[in-house]
Scaffold this motif. Structure first.
Motif, PDB file in Angstrom:
ATOM      1  N   ILE A 210       0.847  -1.232   0.045  1.00 47.44           N
ATOM      2  CA  ILE A 210       0.122  -0.091   0.089  1.00 47.44           C
ATOM      3  C   ILE A 210       0.977   1.424  -0.045  1.00 47.44           C
ATOM      4  N   LEU A 211       2.016   1.372   0.664  1.00 49.74           N
ATOM      5  CA  LEU A 211       2.846   2.258   0.796  1.00 49.74           C
ATOM      6  C   LEU A 211       3.421   2.976  -0.453  1.00 49.74           C
ATOM      7  N   LYS A 212       3.570   1.871  -1.463  1.00 50.04           N
ATOM      8  CA  LYS A 212       3.975   2.129  -2.925  1.00 50.04           C
ATOM      9  C   LYS A 212       2.896   3.060  -3.556  1.00 50.04           C
ATOM     10  N   ARG A 213       1.671   3.079  -3.236  1.00 47.88           N
ATOM     11  CA  ARG A 213       0.794   3.891  -3.819  1.00 47.88           C
ATOM     12  C   ARG A 213       0.906   5.393  -3.245  1.00 47.88           C
ATOM     13  N   TYR A 214       1.443   5.527  -2.047  1.00 45.49           N
ATOM     14  CA  TYR A 214       1.419   6.754  -1.389  1.00 45.49           C
ATOM     15  C   TYR A 214       2.646   7.445  -1.893  1.00 45.49           C
ATOM     16  N   GLU A 215       2.487   7.937  -3.340  1.00 48.46           N
ATOM     17  CA  GLU A 215       3.598   8.732  -4.127  1.00 48.46           C
ATOM     18  C   GLU A 215       2.718   9.698  -4.785  1.00 48.46           C
ATOM     19  N   ARG A 216       3.501  10.680  -4.831  1.00 49.78           N
ATOM     20  CA  ARG A 216       2.897  12.142  -5.471  1.00 49.78           C
ATOM     21  C   ARG A 216       2.057  11.666  -6.751  1.00 49.78           C
ATOM     22  N   PRO A 217       2.489  10.986  -7.763  1.00 52.27           N
ATOM     23  CA  PRO A 217       1.734  10.851  -9.022  1.00 52.27           C
ATOM     24  C   PRO A 217       0.345  10.146  -8.770  1.00 52.27           C
ATOM     25  N   ASN A 218       0.205   9.490  -7.852  1.00 51.81           N
ATOM     26  CA  ASN A 218      -0.925   8.694  -7.184  1.00 51.81           C
ATOM     27  C   ASN A 218      -2.016   9.686  -6.668  1.00 51.81           C
ATOM     28  N   MET A 219      -1.773  10.916  -6.083  1.00 52.24           N
ATOM     29  CA  MET A 219      -2.321  11.638  -5.086  1.00 52.24           C
ATOM     30  C   MET A 219      -3.761  12.185  -5.604  1.00 52.24           C
ATOM     31  N   VAL A 220      -3.709  12.762  -6.802  1.00 48.31           N
ATOM     32  CA  VAL A 220      -5.069  13.358  -7.493  1.00 48.31           C
ATOM     33  C   VAL A 220      -5.616  12.286  -8.070  1.00 48.31           C
ATOM     34  N   PRO A 221      -5.187  11.286  -8.581  1.00 48.12           N
ATOM     35  CA  PRO A 221      -6.086  10.210  -9.004  1.00 48.12           C
ATOM     36  C   PRO A 221      -6.828   9.471  -7.907  1.00 48.12           C
ATOM     37  N   ALA A 222      -6.056   9.509  -6.864  1.00 53.22           N
ATOM     38  CA  ALA A 222      -6.838   8.725  -5.339  1.00 53.22           C
ATOM     39  C   ALA A 222      -8.115   9.642  -5.128  1.00 53.22           C
ATOM     40  N   ALA A 223      -7.695  11.134  -5.258  1.00 57.02           N
ATOM     41  CA  ALA A 223      -8.833  11.866  -5.037  1.00 57.02           C
ATOM     42  C   ALA A 223      -9.898  11.733  -5.790  1.00 57.02           C
TER      43      ALA A 223
ATOM     44  N   PRO B 166      -7.952  11.673 -18.599  1.00 58.56           N
ATOM     45  CA  PRO B 166      -7.634  10.847 -19.889  1.00 58.56           C
ATOM     46  C   PRO B 166      -5.946  10.434 -20.024  1.00 58.56           C
ATOM     47  N   CYS B 167      -5.386  11.430 -19.618  1.00 57.63           N
ATOM     48  CA  CYS B 167      -3.925  11.370 -20.094  1.00 57.63           C
ATOM     49  C   CYS B 167      -3.032  10.762 -18.841  1.00 57.63           C
ATOM     50  N   THR B 168      -3.884  10.235 -17.785  1.00 60.58           N
ATOM     51  CA  THR B 168      -3.109   9.716 -16.753  1.00 60.58           C
ATOM     52  C   THR B 168      -2.939   7.914 -17.227  1.00 60.58           C
ATOM     53  N   PRO B 169      -1.838   7.605 -16.881  1.00 55.40           N
ATOM     54  CA  PRO B 169      -1.667   6.224 -17.228  1.00 55.40           C
ATOM     55  C   PRO B 169      -2.577   5.262 -16.374  1.00 55.40           C
ATOM     56  N   ASP B 170      -3.117   4.295 -16.936  1.00 57.15           N
ATOM     57  CA  ASP B 170      -3.689   3.185 -15.984  1.00 57.15           C
ATOM     58  C   ASP B 170      -3.249   2.814 -14.926  1.00 57.15           C
ATOM     59  N   SER B 171      -2.107   2.446 -14.903  1.00 61.71           N
ATOM     60  CA  SER B 171      -1.141   1.982 -13.737  1.00 61.71           C
ATOM     61  C   SER B 171      -1.178   3.007 -12.808  1.00 61.71           C
ATOM     62  N   THR B 172      -1.199   4.355 -12.957  1.00 64.06           N
ATOM     63  CA  THR B 172      -1.276   5.051 -11.846  1.00 64.06           C
ATOM     64  C   THR B 172      -2.666   5.244 -11.492  1.00 64.06           C
ATOM     65  N   ILE B 173      -3.667   5.079 -12.021  1.00 63.80           N
ATOM     66  CA  ILE B 173      -5.159   5.132 -11.617  1.00 63.80           C
ATOM     67  C   ILE B 173      -5.267   4.154 -10.568  1.00 63.80           C
ATOM     68  N   ILE B 174      -4.905   2.915 -11.024  1.00 61.96           N
ATOM     69  CA  ILE B 174      -5.344   1.766 -10.098  1.00 61.96           C
ATOM     70  C   ILE B 174      -4.179   1.382  -9.130  1.00 61.96           C
ATOM     71  N   GLY B 175      -3.115   2.065  -9.325  1.00 55.37           N
ATOM     72  CA  GLY B 175      -2.037   1.688  -8.456  1.00 55.37           C
ATOM     73  C   GLY B 175      -1.156   0.431  -8.380  1.00 55.37           C
ATOM     74  N   TYR B 176      -1.301   0.139  -9.909  1.00 53.17           N
ATOM     75  CA  TYR B 176      -0.281  -1.102 -10.036  1.00 53.17           C
ATOM     76  C   TYR B 176       1.239  -0.708 -10.777  1.00 53.17           C
ATOM     77  N   SER B 177       2.171  -1.332 -10.615  1.00 51.41           N
ATOM     78  CA  SER B 177       3.214  -0.999 -11.234  1.00 51.41           C
ATOM     79  C   SER B 177       3.295  -1.365 -12.729  1.00 51.41           C
ATOM     80  N   GLY B 178       4.054  -0.737 -13.477  1.00 43.97           N
ATOM     81  CA  GLY B 178       3.934  -0.934 -14.922  1.00 43.97           C
ATOM     82  C   GLY B 178       3.921  -2.472 -15.209  1.00 43.97           C
TER      83      GLY B 178
END
Length: 331
Positions: free
Chosen positions: A173-186, A223-235
């Motif tokens: 879960i900690l891996k998703r607490y990164e700056r790129p994931n913040m706005v998609p999570a909100a 739409p410009c955000t990668p799917d991996s960032t939206i769902i919180g998976y690695s590439g």
């Protein structure tokens, strides 16, 4: 054995993600007026020198104090003022606030992301009014808060691996607490406002489609955000689940899981877990949510006249599933 993608396929996926990051927004959406100002509340908070300063801070931000600080839960005004003064004068927390300031700078990236997201929401929902946006450093007490009128980012959660203090949670879960994931999570939290679901049906399939609608919403407004960032998976995780989509789906069908209502079973595939060993030890957790996203995507592809508003207002998960004709082939 959980089959891995060839290196070439992984490279192609990562390349496609980079290409999407530079995508263009349609002009009719780009010109929609929105107002996004990010107020950095941690700055005046940690500049407070006295309890009177704290009282003034709370009174100057009543909605924030009520909803984020939860002022009413304290037995008295003096209790909340004393507690907040203790935080504002804590040297370690002040250090964390400085690290957050250095990490986020002027937050121009987040401002642009929010502008894009809010413009898309207004395109689909013209009555939408963008909430006030604020940041705070609470000592890792709360990461996000989203309501109709207020969005608060607890930016100390998203400083990253170099922070002096990090959220007390599992590594996956900690891996998703990164700056790129913040706005998609909100935005995922904000989707709850529009996502109509049936409280009478809590089968695995229902939960898959409901969460799938939420992720589809986020992708539609970012739409410009990668799917991996939206769902919180690695590439690599995302590449693997795409490659093994047919095998993953076969597991749900062959084990007759789609209409399972046991909360324990449903949580295995929807809830937080480091992996999904029932399918393969190397597969990521929350696979049910990812499959639900693919079901919703397939449904929208097959029904191009259905709008985002209509999708989010539709609580008939069975219809969405049936009309998606979702049936990936097992490799």
């Amino acid at each position: 054995m959980y089959h891995r993608l060839l290196l070439l396929a992984t490279i192609l996926l990562l390349f496609s993600c980079k290409k999407k990051e530079g995508c263009d927004i349609p002009e009719e959406i780009e010109r929609i007026p929105v107002t996004v100002e990010i107020e950095r509340l941690e700055k005046p908070f940690f500049a407070a020198n006295s309890k009177q300063d704290i009282a003034t801070f709370l009174d100057s931000n009543p909605i924030f104090a009520e909803r984020f600080i939860q002022r009413r839960n304290y037995p008295s005004d003096s209790a909340v003022i004393n507690a907040m003064h203790g935080l504002a004068t804590n040297p370690e927390l002040q250090k964390l606030a400085q690290e957050a300031d250095q990490a986020f700078g002027d937050m121009s990236t987040e401002k642009q992301q929010l502008q894009t997201a809010f413009k898309h929401i207004k395109h689909y929902y013209p009555e939408f009014k963008e909430p006030q946006v604020k940041t705070f450093v609470s000592g890792l007490n709360q990461d996000l808060m989203v309501s109709d009128s207020l969005l608060v980012f607890g930016i100390d959660f998203f400083i990253g691996k170099d922070a002096s203090y990090r959220p007390d949670t599992y590594d996956y879960i900690l891996k998703r607490y990164e700056r790129p994931n913040m706005v998609p999570a909100a935005m995922l939290l904000l989707s709850n406002r529009f996502n109509k679901t049936s409280f009478l049906e809590r089968s695995l399939l229902a939960e898959m489609v409901n969460t799938g609608k939420a992720y589809y919403f986020v992708k539609s407004i970012m739409p410009c955000t990668p799917d991996s960032t939206i769902i919180g998976y690695s590439g690599q995780q995302l590449a693997d689940v795409h490659h093994n989509e047919g095998r993953i789906w076969a597991h749900f069908v062959e084990k007759k899981l789609l209409y399972e209502k046991s909360p324990f079973v449903v949580n295995k595939y929807i809830g937080e877990r480091p992996n999904t060993p029932e399918i393969d030890p190397t597969s990521p957790g929350r696979l049910g949510t990812w499959v639900g996203w693919q079901i919703v995507r397939r449904y929208m592809e097959r029904n191009p006249k259905v709008t985002l508003q209509e999708l989010m207002a539709d609580d008939d998960h069975q219809k969405i599933f049936n009309e998606s004709k979702y049936k990936p082939e097992k490799r």
